[in-house]
Write an enzyme that holds these catalytic residues in place. Structure first.
Site, PDB file in Angstrom:
ATOM      1  N   THR A  18       0.803  -1.219   0.000  1.00  0.00           N
ATOM      2  CA  THR A  18       0.000   0.000   0.000  1.00  0.00           C
ATOM      3  C   THR A  18       0.839   1.274   0.000  1.00  0.00           C
ATOM      4  O   THR A  18       0.288   2.371  -0.068  1.00  0.00           O
ATOM      5  CB  THR A  18      -0.938   0.020   1.224  1.00  0.00           C
ATOM      6  N   CYS A  19       2.159   1.143   0.046  1.00  0.00           N
ATOM      7  CA  CYS A  19       3.052   2.301   0.091  1.00  0.00           C
ATOM      8  C   CYS A  19       3.210   2.897  -1.312  1.00  0.00           C
ATOM      9  O   CYS A  19       3.581   2.196  -2.253  1.00  0.00           O
ATOM     10  CB  CYS A  19       4.406   1.871   0.655  1.00  0.00           C
ATOM     11  N   ASP A  20       2.961   4.192  -1.442  1.00  0.00           N
ATOM     12  CA  ASP A  20       3.081   4.864  -2.740  1.00  0.00           C
ATOM     13  C   ASP A  20       4.500   4.804  -3.295  1.00  0.00           C
ATOM     14  O   ASP A  20       4.698   4.639  -4.499  1.00  0.00           O
ATOM     15  CB  ASP A  20       2.642   6.326  -2.636  1.00  0.00           C
TER      16      ASP A  20
END
Length: 117
Positions: free
Chosen positions: A10-12
C-alpha cells in the site's frame, strides 16, 4: 543476479519503485514485510550495509504514533528491535540487488543500479 524489493503493497513509494522496475524490464520478487514478516538476519545485513539510521523512518506515521518511550534514546539494538516489531517503520522500499542494498526510491538512483535498463 536476483533482485528483491521489500516494503508494503500500500506504500506509494513502493508502487513507484515497482512501476519503474516493471517499465524497465527488471525482473524482481516483491516481499511484503507486513504480510510475510522480516527475519532478524536479513535486517542485520541491511543495518550492516546502510546503517540503522538510514533504515529507520522517523518521519513516517508509524514512528510518530509510537509511545514517547519508544522514540527516545534510540540506538542500534533498540532500532533493530523496533523495526522487527513494527516493520512499517522501515524506510521503503528496500531493494536487494545481489549483495547491494538500496533504501528509498528515486528514478536516478534506480537508473544507476540498473544501467541500460
Amino acid at each position: 543476479m536476483s533482485v528483491t524489493i521489500y516494503g508494503i503493497k500500500t506504500c506509494d513509494t513502493v508502487r513507484k519503485a515497482r512501476a519503474w522496475l516493471d517499465g524497465h524490464g527488471v525482473a524482481y520478487r516483491f516481499h511484503d514485510f507486513r504480510a510475510e514478516g522480516l527475519e532478524r538476519d536479513r535486517l542485520a545485513g541491511w543495518v550492516k550495509a546502510v546503517g540503522w539510521e538510514v533504515l529507520l523512518n522517523k518521519a513516517g506515521t508509524t514512528f510518530r504514533k509510537l509511545p514517547e518511550a519508544d522514540r527516545q534514546d534510540i540506538d542500534e539494538p533498540k532500532a533493530m528491535a523496533l523495526m522487527l516489531r513494527e516493520p512499517t517503520v522501515i524506510k521503503r522500499p528496500v531493494l536487494e540487488n545481489g549483495a547491494a542494498v538500496s533504501v528509498g526510491f528515486k528514478p536516478g538512483q534506480y537508473e544507476a543500479l540498473f544501467p541500460g535498463s
